[in-house]
Design a protein around this motif. Sequence first.
Motif, PDB file in Angstrom:
ATOM      1  N   PRO A 248      12.728  -7.759  -6.987  1.00 35.57           N
ATOM      2  CA  PRO A 248      12.920  -6.695  -5.445  1.00 35.57           C
ATOM      3  C   PRO A 248      12.467  -4.940  -5.802  1.00 35.57           C
ATOM      4  CG  PRO A 248      14.812  -7.269  -7.256  1.00 35.57           C
ATOM      5  CD  PRO A 248      13.605  -7.426  -7.965  1.00 35.57           C
ATOM      6  N   PHE A 249      12.346  -4.394  -6.849  1.00 36.30           N
ATOM      7  CA  PHE A 249      11.991  -3.007  -6.901  1.00 36.30           C
ATOM      8  C   PHE A 249      11.438  -2.165  -6.931  1.00 36.30           C
ATOM      9  CE2 PHE A 249      16.037  -3.947  -9.367  1.00 36.30           C
ATOM     10  CZ  PHE A 249      17.452  -4.398  -9.263  1.00 36.30           C
ATOM     11  N   LEU A 250      10.134  -3.421  -6.735  1.00 35.71           N
ATOM     12  CA  LEU A 250       8.586  -2.648  -6.924  1.00 35.71           C
ATOM     13  C   LEU A 250       8.134  -3.132  -5.347  1.00 35.71           C
ATOM     14  CD1 LEU A 250       7.309  -4.425  -9.790  1.00 35.71           C
ATOM     15  CD2 LEU A 250       8.205  -2.462  -9.431  1.00 35.71           C
ATOM     16  N   ARG A 251       8.643  -3.450  -4.194  1.00 40.40           N
ATOM     17  CA  ARG A 251       8.458  -4.301  -2.866  1.00 40.40           C
ATOM     18  C   ARG A 251       8.322  -2.360  -2.412  1.00 40.40           C
ATOM     19  NH1 ARG A 251      10.010  -3.398   2.740  1.00 40.40           N
ATOM     20  NH2 ARG A 251       9.342  -4.820   3.613  1.00 40.40           N
ATOM     21  N   ASP A 252       8.504  -1.243  -2.525  1.00 38.58           N
ATOM     22  CA  ASP A 252       8.168   0.269  -1.743  1.00 38.58           C
ATOM     23  C   ASP A 252       6.893   0.506  -2.676  1.00 38.58           C
ATOM     24  OD1 ASP A 252      10.108  -0.502  -0.123  1.00 38.58           O
ATOM     25  OD2 ASP A 252      11.403   1.252  -1.379  1.00 38.58           O
ATOM     26  N   GLU A 253       7.139   0.776  -3.259  1.00 37.89           N
ATOM     27  CA  GLU A 253       5.761   0.915  -4.173  1.00 37.89           C
ATOM     28  C   GLU A 253       5.078   0.643  -4.067  1.00 37.89           C
ATOM     29  OE1 GLU A 253       5.042   2.967  -9.228  1.00 37.89           O
ATOM     30  OE2 GLU A 253       7.000   2.309  -8.347  1.00 37.89           O
ATOM     31  N   LEU A 254       4.780  -1.068  -3.692  1.00 39.91           N
ATOM     32  CA  LEU A 254       3.599  -1.874  -3.829  1.00 39.91           C
ATOM     33  C   LEU A 254       3.253  -1.747  -2.191  1.00 39.91           C
ATOM     34  CD1 LEU A 254       1.482  -3.751  -4.941  1.00 39.91           C
ATOM     35  CD2 LEU A 254       3.160  -5.833  -3.705  1.00 39.91           C
ATOM     36  N   LEU A 255       3.883  -1.604  -1.418  1.00 42.81           N
ATOM     37  CA  LEU A 255       3.038  -1.454  -0.054  1.00 42.81           C
ATOM     38  C   LEU A 255       2.681  -0.172  -0.255  1.00 42.81           C
ATOM     39  CD1 LEU A 255       6.149  -2.876   1.846  1.00 42.81           C
ATOM     40  CD2 LEU A 255       4.035  -3.170   1.855  1.00 42.81           C
ATOM     41  N   THR A 256       3.246   0.624  -0.674  1.00 39.41           N
ATOM     42  CA  THR A 256       2.040   2.101  -0.775  1.00 39.41           C
ATOM     43  C   THR A 256       1.045   2.279  -1.325  1.00 39.41           C
ATOM     44  OG1 THR A 256       4.654   3.175  -0.931  1.00 39.41           O
ATOM     45  CG2 THR A 256       2.331   4.875  -1.206  1.00 39.41           C
ATOM     46  N   LEU A 257       0.979   1.372  -2.123  1.00 39.45           N
ATOM     47  CA  LEU A 257      -0.650   0.299  -3.194  1.00 39.45           C
ATOM     48  C   LEU A 257      -1.349   0.443  -2.344  1.00 39.45           C
ATOM     49  CD1 LEU A 257      -2.081   0.826  -5.596  1.00 39.45           C
ATOM     50  CD2 LEU A 257      -0.970  -1.102  -6.037  1.00 39.45           C
ATOM     51  N   VAL A 258      -0.944  -0.344  -1.255  1.00 38.97           N
ATOM     52  CA  VAL A 258      -1.590  -1.133  -0.632  1.00 38.97           C
ATOM     53  C   VAL A 258      -2.311  -0.652   1.387  1.00 38.97           C
ATOM     54  CG1 VAL A 258      -1.760  -3.330  -2.541  1.00 38.97           C
ATOM     55  CG2 VAL A 258      -0.091  -2.712   0.023  1.00 38.97           C
ATOM     56  N   ASN A 259      -1.221  -0.379   1.367  1.00 42.84           N
ATOM     57  CA  ASN A 259      -0.905   0.203   2.656  1.00 42.84           C
ATOM     58  C   ASN A 259      -2.158   0.380   3.103  1.00 42.84           C
ATOM     59  OD1 ASN A 259       0.812   1.364   4.897  1.00 42.84           O
ATOM     60  ND2 ASN A 259      -0.358   3.240   4.778  1.00 42.84           N
ATOM     61  N   GLU A 260      -2.603   1.530   2.560  1.00 38.32           N
ATOM     62  CA  GLU A 260      -4.416   1.132   3.685  1.00 38.32           C
ATOM     63  C   GLU A 260      -5.172  -0.047   3.586  1.00 38.32           C
ATOM     64  OE1 GLU A 260      -7.728   3.486   1.544  1.00 38.32           O
ATOM     65  OE2 GLU A 260      -6.261   3.643  -0.235  1.00 38.32           O
ATOM     66  N   TYR A 261      -4.737  -0.806   3.478  1.00 33.89           N
ATOM     67  CA  TYR A 261      -5.601  -1.965   3.346  1.00 33.89           C
ATOM     68  C   TYR A 261      -4.954  -3.114   4.644  1.00 33.89           C
ATOM     69  CZ  TYR A 261      -8.393   0.151  -1.063  1.00 33.89           C
ATOM     70  OH  TYR A 261      -8.642   1.028  -1.315  1.00 33.89           O
ATOM     71  N   LEU A 262      -3.851  -2.832   4.218  1.00 28.31           N
ATOM     72  CA  LEU A 262      -3.044  -3.803   5.407  1.00 28.31           C
ATOM     73  C   LEU A 262      -4.391  -3.582   6.968  1.00 28.31           C
ATOM     74  CD1 LEU A 262       0.934  -3.098   4.134  1.00 28.31           C
ATOM     75  CD2 LEU A 262      -0.988  -4.736   3.951  1.00 28.31           C
ATOM     76  N   PRO A 263      -3.598  -4.785   7.548  1.00 30.83           N
ATOM     77  CA  PRO A 263      -4.567  -4.794   8.692  1.00 30.83           C
ATOM     78  C   PRO A 263      -3.503  -3.953   9.353  1.00 30.83           C
ATOM     79  CG  PRO A 263      -2.701  -7.263   8.651  1.00 30.83           C
ATOM     80  CD  PRO A 263      -2.150  -5.983   6.986  1.00 30.83           C
ATOM     81  N   ALA A 264      -3.275  -3.094  10.117  1.00 32.78           N
ATOM     82  CA  ALA A 264      -2.372  -2.274  11.370  1.00 32.78           C
ATOM     83  C   ALA A 264      -3.884  -1.081  10.486  1.00 32.78           C
ATOM     84  CB  ALA A 264      -0.776  -1.924  11.417  1.00 32.78           C
ATOM     85  N   ASN A 265      -3.593  -0.271   9.287  1.00 30.30           N
ATOM     86  CA  ASN A 265      -4.497   0.358   8.846  1.00 30.30           C
ATOM     87  C   ASN A 265      -5.619   0.817   8.597  1.00 30.30           C
ATOM     88  OD1 ASN A 265      -1.792   1.933   9.239  1.00 30.30           O
ATOM     89  ND2 ASN A 265      -1.259   0.612   6.999  1.00 30.30           N
ATOM     90  N   SER A 266      -5.996  -0.491   9.120  1.00 33.20           N
ATOM     91  CA  SER A 266      -7.296  -1.087   7.798  1.00 33.20           C
ATOM     92  C   SER A 266      -8.802  -1.067   9.104  1.00 33.20           C
ATOM     93  CB  SER A 266      -7.492  -2.211   7.311  1.00 33.20           C
ATOM     94  OG  SER A 266      -7.132  -3.303   8.441  1.00 33.20           O
ATOM     95  N   GLY A 267      -8.142  -0.691  10.380  1.00 37.44           N
ATOM     96  CA  GLY A 267      -8.907  -1.087  10.849  1.00 37.44           C
ATOM     97  C   GLY A 267      -9.809  -2.044  11.738  1.00 37.44           C
ATOM     98  N   ARG A 268     -10.053  -3.431  10.793  1.00 37.62           N
ATOM     99  CA  ARG A 268     -10.895  -4.649  11.012  1.00 37.62           C
ATOM    100  C   ARG A 268      -9.126  -5.278  11.447  1.00 37.62           C
ATOM    101  NH1 ARG A 268     -12.069  -6.432   6.719  1.00 37.62           N
ATOM    102  NH2 ARG A 268     -11.018  -4.954   4.060  1.00 37.62           N
ATOM    103  N   SER A 269      -9.100  -6.833  11.733  1.00 35.29           N
ATOM    104  CA  SER A 269      -8.401  -8.119  11.898  1.00 35.29           C
ATOM    105  C   SER A 269      -8.576  -8.478  10.467  1.00 35.29           C
ATOM    106  CB  SER A 269      -8.732  -9.150  13.022  1.00 35.29           C
ATOM    107  OG  SER A 269      -7.755  -9.962  12.856  1.00 35.29           O
ATOM    108  N   ARG A 270      -7.416  -9.054   9.880  1.00 34.06           N
ATOM    109  CA  ARG A 270      -8.245 -10.495   9.001  1.00 34.06           C
ATOM    110  C   ARG A 270      -6.743 -11.634   9.640  1.00 34.06           C
ATOM    111  NH1 ARG A 270      -8.962  -8.772   4.087  1.00 34.06           N
ATOM    112  NH2 ARG A 270      -8.896  -6.586   2.804  1.00 34.06           N
TER     113      ARG A 270
END
Length: 270
Positions: A248-270
Motif C-alpha cells: 500500500p505504501f509503494l503506489r505513488d512511488e511506483l506510478l512516478t517510476l512508470v509515469n512516462e510509459y503510461l498511456p496518457a504520457n506515452s504518445g501511443r495507444s496500448r
Amino acid sequence: MANPSQTETLQRIGSALESAGQIFARFTLGAIEAEYKAGHDPVTEADKAVDAALRQELLREGEGWLSEESVDDLSRLEKSRIWIVDPLDGTREFIAGIPEFCVSVAMVEDGIPVAGGICNPATGELFLGSLESGLTYNGKPARASQRTSLQGALVLASRSEIKRGEWKRFEKAAVKVRPMGSVAYKLALVSAGLADLTFTLTPKHEWDIAGGAALVSSAGGFISTLEKSALHCNRKSPLLSGLLAGGPFLRDELLTLVNEYLPANSGRSR
C-alpha cells in the motif's frame, strides 16, 4: 434470493481449487502435450479439464462466467455476480516444467473483484482471500508488503517481457527485478508479501488478473490500471492495457517510476 456471503464464496473457491489440483496430479511436468490456438498460444488437456471442473464447482444460477477457455457468453454483462477464471495461467511454464503456473479464480460483484483464490499445483501454494475476511497463504493470515520505499524493493517481472527487452528502461531503478511466469501467480506472491510489487505495461485479459487483484486488495495492497484508476471487471471487452500492484505504501512511488510509459504520457495507444 440473497447473495452468498464472501465466506461461503471462499469455501466454494477452495473446493474448486482442490478439484483442480487433483486434475494436475495426473500430469508430469515437462512431459505435456500441447495444441496451439490462434495467436500461437498453447493449450493443453489440463486447461480444458480444469475449466470444466471449475465451472461445475463454482457456477450457480444467476451468476455469470468468463474464462480464457470458454466461449464468451455476453449475457454475463447482465449479471451482478460473475466468476472470472483462468484454468491455467502460465501454460508455457507448465509445458516447460517451470513451477510458475497456477489456477486463478475470482468472484466479481458489480465489477469489483471481492474474493479470489489462486493455487500453484507445482509448489503446493494456496492463496485465498476476500475483502471481508482478508488473505490467507497456505491457511495462515498474510498481508501485502509494508515496505515504504522502492529502494531495494523486489519486483516480479514477466519473463517474456524481460526477454523482449521491455524492462531495460528500468535497469537503473533502485529495485530488484526477478523474472517470473504467470501474471496471476506474480499477483498472488505480491498479495502475501512474498514480493513487494509487480506490474505490466502490456495488455492483459481480465482472467489473467482478476483473481490476483482480489487477493492483493484482500491483503491490503493496491491495484491500479495504467490509467491510474481502480480495476473494474466484467466489461464487454475483457482486455486491459496493463496493471500495477503492490504494497500500500509503494503506489505513488511506483506510478512516478512508470509515469512516462503510461498511456496518457506515452504518445501511443496500448
